[in-house]
Enzyme design. Structure first.
Site, PDB file in Angstrom:
ATOM      1  N   GLY A 134       3.886  -4.917  -1.964  1.00 23.77           N
ATOM      2  CA  GLY A 134       4.318  -3.714  -2.673  1.00 23.77           C
ATOM      3  C   GLY A 134       5.792  -3.751  -3.001  1.00 23.77           C
TER       4      GLY A 134
ATOM      5  N   TYR B 184      -4.280   9.504   4.216  1.00 21.54           N
ATOM      6  CA  TYR B 184      -3.042   8.759   4.419  1.00 21.54           C
ATOM      7  C   TYR B 184      -2.619   8.794   5.891  1.00 21.54           C
ATOM      8  CZ  TYR B 184       1.773   7.222   3.376  1.00 21.54           C
ATOM      9  OH  TYR B 184       2.962   6.552   3.327  1.00 21.54           O
TER      10      TYR B 184
ATOM     11  N   LYS C 272      -2.225   5.570   8.392  1.00 23.66           N
ATOM     12  CA  LYS C 272      -0.949   5.248   9.026  1.00 23.66           C
ATOM     13  C   LYS C 272      -1.037   5.326  10.549  1.00 23.66           C
ATOM     14  CE  LYS C 272       1.354   4.283   5.332  1.00 23.66           C
ATOM     15  NZ  LYS C 272       1.728   2.875   5.066  1.00 23.66           N
TER      16      LYS C 272
END
Length: 251
Positions: A11, A152, A156
């Site tokens: 990324g 999310y 995580k």
């Protein structure tokens, strides 16, 4: 860095990933710039080379096992065997839990949790062959829970467990595994969050800064500096650690 290293940053086309790639290149590493967006990856490589560094762009979907392996092979062929991996690639699909589709769930978990697992699995042979290595995974302050981020936050939180487990498994081979957990960082991703909330991005940053002990929002370079410490020679006794980069203590 006292010896030549080859780092891979996923990324790395923009935001925190680009800042991290630039920082590691400035520290002397040759950097494999991975991104699903080839043009963005190429721009980061151009910036690194313009500053006198060495880099190579690779287009890859980290959630695909063959592409994860292939991306590392491509970096090894161009820059040398990788011994540093930074799993930064991430996406968000923020919605209240009742509105999350299965695709919203799968896409976020695939990139944010499956991707780092596949990249760690693929880089393992390179690290064990060298007898030295650094892995830095990206967690988030959202792992502690955050409204409209069930997918999310879950991904995580999974990173936290993955990091601790790999630190135990890989430590005997000279490999440290740590995670950074950014708080609010001014990036394209948080700009999209402001848009989703119907707020001006600048005003949102002002609001967040007022609630942050250091009285400002984070910048991508703040996270890049933390990563640089964790991959450095001096962090050899730091492993299985989650480093918050949040401008203050987390409650």
């Amino acid at each position: 860095m006292t010896t030549p290293h080859t780092a891979v940053v996923t990324g790395a086309g923009r935001g925190i990933g680009a800042a991290t790639a630039l920082r590691l290149a400035a520290d002397g590493a040759a950097v494999g710039v991975l991104d699903i967006d080839g043009e963005a990856a190429a721009r980061t490589v151009e910036r690194i080379r313009a500053a006198g560094g060495t880099a190579h762009a690779v287009v890859a979907d980290v959630g695909d096992p063959e592409q994860a392996k292939g991306s590392l092979a491509a970096v090894a062929a161009e820059l040398g065997p990788p011994d540093i991996l930074v799993n930064n690639a991430g996406v968000i699909r923020d919605r209240p839990m009742q509105d999350l589709s299965l695709d919203d769930w799968d896409s976020v978990v695939d990139v944010n949790l499956r991707g780092p697992f596949l990249m760690c699995q693929a880089v393992r042979p390179y690290l064990l062959e060298r007898g030295w290595g650094r892995i830095v995974n990206f967690s988030s302050s959202s792992a502690l829970g955050n409204r409209d981020q069930a997918n999310y936050a879950a991904a995580k939180a999974g990173i936290d467990g993955l990091t601790r487990t790999l630190a135990i498994e890989l430590g005997p081979y000279g490999v440290t595994v740590n995670a950074v957990a950014p708080g609010y960082i001014a990036t394209d991703m948080t700009a999209r969050t402001a848009e989703r909330m119907g707020m001006d991005f600048g005003k949102l940053q002002q609001m967040v800064a007022a609630q942050t002990p250091v009285r400002r929002v984070g910048q991508p370079e703040d996270v890049a500096h933390a990563v640089a410490f964790l991959v450095g020679e001096g962090a050899g006794f730091v492993s299985g650690h989650l480093l918050y980069v949040t401008g203050g203590p987390m409650r």
